[in-house]
Every structure is written in structure tokens, then in C-alpha cells.
Design a protein around this motif. Structure first.
Motif, PDB file in Angstrom:
ATOM      1  N   HIS B 259       0.802  -1.240   0.000  1.00 26.53           N
ATOM      2  CA  HIS B 259       0.000   0.000   0.000  1.00 26.53           C
ATOM      3  C   HIS B 259       0.827   1.279   0.000  1.00 26.53           C
ATOM      4  N   ALA B 260       2.115   1.182  -0.188  1.00 28.08           N
ATOM      5  CA  ALA B 260       2.943   2.389  -0.180  1.00 28.08           C
ATOM      6  C   ALA B 260       3.045   2.958  -1.587  1.00 28.08           C
ATOM      7  N   ARG B 261       3.613   4.175  -1.655  1.00 28.93           N
ATOM      8  CA  ARG B 261       3.704   4.850  -2.932  1.00 28.93           C
ATOM      9  C   ARG B 261       5.010   5.628  -3.014  1.00 28.93           C
ATOM     10  N   CYS B 262       5.691   5.488  -4.123  1.00 34.68           N
ATOM     11  CA  CYS B 262       6.943   6.229  -4.288  1.00 34.68           C
ATOM     12  C   CYS B 262       7.030   6.788  -5.690  1.00 34.68           C
ATOM     13  N   ARG B 263       7.397   8.046  -5.760  1.00 33.80           N
ATOM     14  CA  ARG B 263       7.715   8.624  -7.064  1.00 33.80           C
ATOM     15  C   ARG B 263       9.151   9.149  -7.010  1.00 33.80           C
ATOM     16  N   TYR B 264       9.920   8.828  -8.032  1.00 34.56           N
ATOM     17  CA  TYR B 264      11.318   9.246  -8.088  1.00 34.56           C
ATOM     18  C   TYR B 264      11.503  10.031  -9.372  1.00 34.56           C
ATOM     19  N   THR B 265      11.793  11.322  -9.249  1.00 30.64           N
ATOM     20  CA  THR B 265      11.918  12.184 -10.420  1.00 30.64           C
ATOM     21  C   THR B 265      13.371  12.604 -10.622  1.00 30.64           C
ATOM     22  N   THR B 266      13.886  12.407 -11.793  1.00 31.48           N
ATOM     23  CA  THR B 266      15.258  12.815 -12.107  1.00 31.48           C
ATOM     24  C   THR B 266      15.276  13.672 -13.354  1.00 31.48           C
ATOM     25  N   ILE B 267      15.985  14.778 -13.299  1.00 28.72           N
ATOM     26  CA  ILE B 267      16.334  15.491 -14.517  1.00 28.72           C
ATOM     27  C   ILE B 267      17.847  15.513 -14.562  1.00 28.72           C
ATOM     28  N   GLN B 268      18.425  14.943 -15.580  1.00 29.23           N
ATOM     29  CA  GLN B 268      19.876  14.951 -15.667  1.00 29.23           C
ATOM     30  C   GLN B 268      20.317  15.690 -16.914  1.00 29.23           C
ATOM     31  N   ASN B 269      21.227  16.640 -16.708  1.00 28.28           N
ATOM     32  CA  ASN B 269      21.775  17.389 -17.832  1.00 28.28           C
ATOM     33  C   ASN B 269      23.282  17.304 -17.751  1.00 28.28           C
ATOM     34  N   TRP B 270      23.841  16.287 -18.340  1.00 31.18           N
ATOM     35  CA  TRP B 270      25.281  16.054 -18.211  1.00 31.18           C
ATOM     36  C   TRP B 270      26.059  16.778 -19.304  1.00 31.18           C
ATOM     37  N   ALA B 271      27.324  17.056 -19.009  1.00 38.38           N
ATOM     38  CA  ALA B 271      28.221  17.593 -20.035  1.00 38.38           C
ATOM     39  C   ALA B 271      28.423  16.523 -21.106  1.00 38.38           C
ATOM     40  N   ASN B 272      28.823  16.976 -22.280  1.00 33.65           N
ATOM     41  CA  ASN B 272      28.849  16.091 -23.445  1.00 33.65           C
ATOM     42  C   ASN B 272      29.881  14.981 -23.412  1.00 33.65           C
ATOM     43  N   ASN B 273      30.784  14.988 -22.415  1.00 32.71           N
ATOM     44  CA  ASN B 273      31.836  13.969 -22.418  1.00 32.71           C
ATOM     45  C   ASN B 273      31.585  12.902 -21.358  1.00 32.71           C
TER      46      ASN B 273
END
Lengths: 279, 471
Positions: B259-273
């Protein structure tokens, strides 16, 4: 220099316009002049080049102008991209508006309205204040009997035929163009909707627009009596008259016109055969 | 005219570099030598004063890493594992409040807008700078409710029983080569425990950032959402640009109980290398819901497939992912759902954008085990390609061992249409504005799931990515 302030003698002038779609010539020398404040009707059988004229004026990249000019107040606009033409005061209500999923009507219209009203705006500069914009949008939507929910829907995405046409009129009302081409804005609408559209266009037109109404019917013209009616056949305007010409075509069709202009009629038949073969 | 355009593009690029390429002068308390062997692993364990079981686990993981071959699918990986730093500790103290954080670290955070996030979210801001969490705060009432939100290193010391009970149970070190690598040299990451019935109604946030050249960042995140509890965890990234390869290889394990709930939000903006090779997996128990919202921009190669294993009846998994691949970038991203019990439901929505020769791939697995009756899964993946040089591929894998299931799969690939551009331009929008609007509309279904300030940042990042793409 083009007046951006709204001179009553603003003129849209089309001279000897030749347009190809692919390799195929569709318009073969169209002449037409609209003075701001006038309403013109453009009629003609299917496939005679009506929409092509509208799209070429607006600057669709798929419509290649091979000869002739389109001028606003003497300046040729044919080298301009569609957005520059729009900022100059040109508008087209599309026969088949394009869906832009994920983009809300309100966001789109706020951006568009800002660019049209401040033609020199650079990308990234501020938009019209939200409060001011919302108030105006709500007002215009009310006049068109549109639910406010509409502003939160994605542009033309999942719209019914009637909703699309109404949305086009709403855009015209917000952008307040000097010249508008309405491409079969009445098609796909029921009787009541056509009546509402017709009234709305007349109301907006009172703010002094030059209007070119492309239509098969006379319903849209009920509240928008054309100063001039043009008949296009085989890629050329073959007759120009008053409101009575629109009446006649609606009631009796194009037989008389075809008989009077056999060469254009033959051109028209040829274009249709080619279209059918290509399709 | 042509010269004008070039000048503009140059300005734009400079602005972009200035925005993301601010390195601080390196000032590290401890920096291990380059390379990977048992001695380095011992050093890391010593530095952290870890219990013996963790040291053994690391050494065992190193052995697994050395035995495992590189993945034979996904993108091309050109890495010399002996030419990477595996551990750097930027400061030997961990700040309790903003004032305690060292000045140069603060400057980096300032430019990332962390103080603002702090203002907005007086909840728990955790910022990872290099390998250790140096700054953290947690709203008091959360602590009172028994919520634990700390870095994983501290959790090993302060909550040994909890950590030992769950650590590596979702992703064993034998799972894949990069999970083994992370297990050997991991450092930092978040540890969260939400006690039964506790619901946190604002997002918990963490910011990550890589700063030392040639440095791998191997954070390890473990989240346990106990019965009937709820949490939304948010993690975002920007990394500065560097000329040589960098490696980011995280492991994220999540346990969502009954009955639990989890949301995991990621925004990743990595350098090109940067190689971004991440293993993320959640297990969901009876009537539990796990949602991954995953945005990937930048990096040289990203390989990331958030997974949900639905272990008990009624469990639900949802994965919403977006990838933006530009010049020199390959986004190999997707999702994985495993239906291991009856009446489980999953949904995968994947959106990718490729531009300037970028390549994006959707790679997804839907697996329904024998006996997982009445399970439902729906997959939608849409790709948008902005120019003829760019590329998009779809690799959907479906393994069904049960008859009584409902599975849907839709895929579409489209190019920014001339008709859409013309329509918007006929309303006074420039070509660049029109393209950006179309792309933002394309990812809207994901963006509207983000907390407000992330949605704004996401749209801004897209605008930056789109700048100079026209003309």
C-alpha cells in the motif's frame, strides 16, 4: 516603408501571380487588389486554385511562386517568411488547421499576440502581461460562445471540425490582422455554427480588415456582403462582380462560367485529371 | 547575412559554456590516486571507517566487476578504467546549515540555484558535491515522524541494521558490470526511510554535480518506503564541461512496501563527455505504486532503464522517460517492468528527441511471469527527429509466460512537420520559436508531472538545446 499603424488605405495587391506545387502550375496569373476595410469573396470549383492562392500569399514553403508579385502598400512580401508576413498584418484561417500536441491554446495565442502586436520583439523578450492577456482572451472567447476550458486544450489536438474553425476565428480576433484570408471557414459547420461564424467575422471585420473569403456557399456572406466576388477557374480569375455573382454561383453552379470561358474550363479539367493521376 | 548568423551562434555557445562550464579551483582534502584495484577499495573503506561487512562487499564487488564483460548492446563505451579517480572527499566536514558550507562550494551551489531551492523547500535539501554529501537539512517534523533522510555513508554508520537489511537486495553486485563497479567504489547518494503510514506531501530534493576532471561519481541511493507510506524524491543534475571522459555510474534501489507509494523524479543534464551508466530498480509489493519520472539531457552516452518489479498482487509500476540527444550524444534509455504477481499493472511512456546528428534509442522490456494473471501493461514510445542527420531506434522486448494478460504497445516516429512549423509561423512565431514550441509540446506529458520549478527549468533547458538549431 510599410505603415504599421493602420492606415485606412492599406492595400494588398496581387499581380500576375504564378504558383507551382511541385512541378505543377496551379495559379497562372492571378490579379487581385483588396483595400483594407473591403470584403471580397473568392469562389470556384474544387481544385481550381483557391486554397493555393491563400497559402501562397501567406508564404507556405511548399508553394513556389514562379512569377508575379504580392505587395502590401507597394512592398513585395514574397521574399519574407510566413512569420514576417504575419507581423505585417496578414492572417489566414486554415481550411485544415494543424494540431500541435502539448501546446496549450492560451500559451500559443499569448506568444503569437505578443509577436504580432510588437513586430520588433526579439526572441526571449517579455510577453504581454498574463492578466491583461487573459482578460482579453476570455472576452473574445465569450463572444464566440467558447468555453473557457478551451484555452487549456492543446492547439487543434482532438478538436471537432467546428471547434477548429471557431479556434481559427478566435485567433483572428486576437491577432487583429489588416488582411485575412478565410479558407472555407464554413466547411464542416452546421447551420447554427455557420451563422455564429458569419456574425463573428462581421464583428471582427468592423475593426477594419481587408477580408478574402474563400467559400462554396453563400451562408458566410450573409453577414459579410462582399464588395467584390471573384471567380477562379483553371488557375485564373475569370470574372469579377458584386454580391449578386456569389448568389448566382451558389444557386446555379459554374455552368455559365465554364461556357463563357472555355479555355479556362479546359485548363481546369486538365488540372483535375493531373491531380487524380498524381493522387 | 551569413556572417551575422555565425556571430550569433558563437555568442549563444559562449553563453552556454559560461552557464555550465564553471569549474572551481580544486581544493580537496583527500584525493585517491587514479585507477582501480584492491588497495584503492581498501583506502575508500578506511576513509569512511566502514564496518567489515561493507569492506568485504566492496572487495567482492570488485572481483565481480573484473570478471564481468562489458555489455554487448547499447552504446559504444570507450573508457580506460585505470585512468579514472574513484574517490575524492572535498571537505572533511559536513555542513549542518548553509552558513557552515565552505565558500567555494557555496559559489558552485549559488550558480546552480540551490539557495533558492532551499528557500522554496525548507524540507530536505541534499546537495552532493563530488563524492560526499556536504550539506543537508531536513525539516524537523519529518525527523519527528521517524523519517530518515541522509547520505548513504552516514546511514551505514548511523543506521547499520536498516542499511544491512536492504542494501544490495534489489540490485545485487552481480547484476551487471557497472552495478558491480558502483558496489565496489560507491560513495555518497541518498538514504531515505519512510516509516509505515507516514506521508510526505512535498518533494524531497537532492542535487548532484561532478566537478573533478576524470572523476567518476558513484553514488548509491537506497529508499525504503514502508507500508502505507508515501514519498516523492526529486534529483537534478548539471555538470560542467570537460575535455576528457568522465564516468557517472549510480545505483538506485527502492523498496515500496504494501500500500505504499513512491515517485522518483530525475532530470539529468550532463556535459557532453560524460558516460552516464546507471542502474535503477524498484520492487513494489501488494497494492504498492512505484513511479519513475526520468529526463535525460546531455552526456556522451546514457544507458539507463529504470525498472519496476511487481512482486505481489495489485502492484503498479509507471515509468515516464524523456531523452534529448544532440550532436555527439547517444541516449540509450528506456524502461523495464516485470509482472511477477497477478493483477499487476504497468505503464511506460517514453519520449525522445534527436537533433544535430544525435541518436536516441528506446530500449524496453515488458516481462510477465507465469501465473501473473490479469496483468496489464501499456507501452507508448514516441520519437521526434529534428533533422535528417539525427537518428532514433526502438528496441521493445516483450516476454510473456502467461495467457491471461493485456499488453499494449504503440510506437511512433515523427519529424518536426513543415505543416506544423508553417502553421505557427503564420501566427507570427519565428522558426526557432515555433520549433521550440513544438518540442516543448512534445514533452509536455512528462513536464506536467514535474514540480513547478523543475518544469520551468526543463523548458529552459530545452530552449537552450534548441538555440542555434535553426538557420
Amino acid at each position: 516603408m510599410i505603415s504599421r499603424t493602420g492606415d485606412m488605405t492599406d492595400t494588398l495587391k496581387i499581380s500576375n501571380l504564378h504558383v507551382n506545387v511541385g512541378d505543377k502550375p496551379i495559379l497562372k496569373g492571378v490579379d487581385l487588389e483588396i483595400i483594407r476595410g473591403e470584403t471580397h469573396a473568392l469562389m470556384g470549383p474544387n481544385g481550381s486554385g483557391k486554397s493555393t492562392l491563400g497559402l501562397a500569399i501567406m508564404g507556405h514553403p511548399g508553394y513556389e511562386v514562379t512569377d508575379g508579385k504580392v505587395e502590401i502598400n507597394g512592398e513585395n512580401i514574397l521574399e519574407m517568411d510566413a512569420d514576417e508576413r504575419a507581423r505585417l498584418g496578414l492572417f489566414m484561417a486554415f481550411q485544415r488547421p494543424i494540431a500541435i500536441p502539448g501546446v496549450k491554446m492560451a500559451d500559443f495565442l499569448r506568444h503569437a499576440s505578443t509577436n504580432i502586436r510588437r513586430p520588433d520583439r526579439k526572441e526571449g523578450e517579455d510577453l504581454i502581461p498574463m492578466r491583461e492577456f487573459r482578460k482579453e482572451l476570455r472576452e473574445k472567447m465569450g463572444q464566440l460562445k467558447m468555453d473557457t476550458e478551451f484555452a487549456r486544450r492543446y492547439v487543434n489536438d482532438g478538436f471537432s471540425g467546428g471547434e477548429m474553425k471557431r479556434a481559427e476565428i478566435l485567433q483572428m480576433a486576437m491577432l487583429k490582422p489588416k488582411f485575412a484570408v478565410l479558407d472555407e471557414t464554413d466547411s464542416g459547420l452546421d447551420v447554427d455554427a455557420v451563422k455564429l461564424a458569419s456574425q463573428s467575422i462581421a464583428e471582427i471585420g468592423r475593426e477594419k480588415m481587408g477580408i478574402l473569403i474563400i467559400t462554396h456557399h453563400d451562408k458566410l456572406l450573409e453577414h459579410n456582403t462582399p464588395d467584390k466576388t471573384h471567380v477562379i477557374l483553371g488557375g485564373r480569375i475569370v470574372e469579377t462582380g458584386g454580391p449578386e455573382l456569389a448568389q448566382e454561383l451558389h444557386q446555379h453552379g459554374y455552368d455559365r462560367i465554364r461556357a463563357a470561358h472555355p479555355e479556362a474550363a479546359a485548363e481546369d479539367d486538365k488540372m483535375k485529371v493531373e491531380t487524380a493521376a498524381a493522387g | 547575412m551569413i556572417t551575422d548568423t555565425k556571430t550569433q551562434e558563437f555568442d549563444v555557445n559562449t553563453a552556454e559554456i559560461n552557464k555550465y562550464d564553471f569549474r572551481n579551483e580544486e581544493k580537496y582534502v583527500y584525493k585517491a590516486r587514479k585507477g582501480l584495484d584492491e588497495q584503492i577499495v581498501h583506502q575508500i573503506s578506511d576513509m569512511k571507517s566502514e564496518p567489515e561487512w561493507m569492506r568485504k562487499y566492496r572487495l567482492d564487488s570488485l572481483r565481480v566487476f573484473n570478471e564481468k564483460v562489458m555489455p554487448k548492446w547499447g552504446g559504444a563505451i570507450d573508457l580506460n578504467f585505470q585512468d579514472i579517480y574513484y574517490y575524492i572527499k572535498p571537505s572533511d566536514r559536513q555542513g549542518r546549515s548553509w552558513e557552515d558550507v565552505p565558500e567555494d562550494i557555496k559559489r558552485t551551489f549559488d550558480r546552480l540555484g540551490i539557495p533558492e531551492a532551499e528557500k522554496k523547500f525548507l524540507a530536505g535539501v541534499k546537495a552532493q558535491y563530488e563524492s560526499e554529501v556536504v550539506y543537508g537539512s531536513l525539516r524537523e517534523d519529518l525527523a519527528k515522524k521517524g523519517v530518515i533522510f541522509t547520505d548513504t555513508d552516514s546511514a551505514v554508520r548511523e543506521h547499520p541494521d536498516l542499511v544491512r537489511q536492504y542494501f544490495s537486495t534489489v540490485i545485487p553486485n552481480t547484476d551487471n558490470k557497472f552495478a558491480a563497479l558502483n558496489s565496489a567504489v560507491w560513495s555518497g547518494g541518498s538514504f531515505i526511510y519512510v516509516p509505515p503510514g507516514v506521508s510526505i506531501d512535498f518533494p524531497l530534493q537532492a542535487y548532484f554535480r561532478i566537478n573533478a576532471e576524470n572523476m567518476g561519481q558513484f553514488e548509491r541511493t537506497l529508499i525504503i518506503v514502508d507500508e502505507g507510506a508515501q514519498i516523492h524524491y526529486v534529483e537534478g543534475c548539471t555538470a560542467p564541461m570537460y575535455s576528457t571522459e568522465s564516468l557517472h555510474s549510480a545505483v538506485v534501489e527502492i523498496i515500496v512496501k504494501k500500500h505504499a507509494r513512491c515517485r522518483y523524479t530525475t532530470i539529468q543534464n550532463w556535459a557532453n563527455n560524460i558516460y552516464n551508466l546507471v542502474t535503477k530498480r524498484a520492487v513494489a509489493y501488494e497494492d504498492a505504486t512505484m513511479e519513475w519520472v526520468d529526463g535525460n539531457l546531455g552526456s556522451r552516452l546514457t544507458m539507463k532503464y529504470p525498472a519496476v518489479y511487481m512482486m505481489e498482487p495489485g502492484a503498479r509500476g509507471e515509468i515516464l522517460s524523456i531523452a534529448f540527444a544532440s550532436a555527439g550524444q547517444h541516449q540509450d534509455a528506456g524502461a523495464k517492468v516485470v509482472h511477477a504477481a497477478p493483477n499487476t499493472t504497468s505503464q511506460i511512456i517514453s519520449k525522445s528527441i534527436s537533433k544535430n546528428g544525435g541518436r536516441s534509442s528506446y530500449r524496453g522490456l515488458v516481462k510477465v511471469e507465469d501465473g501473473a494473471r490479469k496483468s496489464k501493461s501499456n507501452v507508448v514510445c514516441d520519437a521526434l527527429i529534428l533533422d535528417p542527420q539525427s537518428r532514433s531506434d526502438t528496441y521493445p522486448y516483450i516476454e510473456i509466460a502467461e495467457q491471461d494478460v493485456t499488453i499494449g504497445h504503440e510506437a511512433s516516429v515523427s519529424r518536426i512537420g513543415e505543416e506544423q512549423l508553417f502553421y505557427l509561423m503564420s501566427r507570427g512565431l519565428s522558426e526557432a520559436e515555433a520549433s521550440t514550441m513544438i518540442v516543448n509540446g512534445f514533452i509536455e506529458p512528462l513536464v506536467k508531472e514535474l514540480p513547478m520549478e523543475y518544469a520551468v527549468e526543463m523548458n529552459r533547458l530545452i530552449e537552450l538545446q534548441m538555440e542555434g538549431s535553426v538557420g
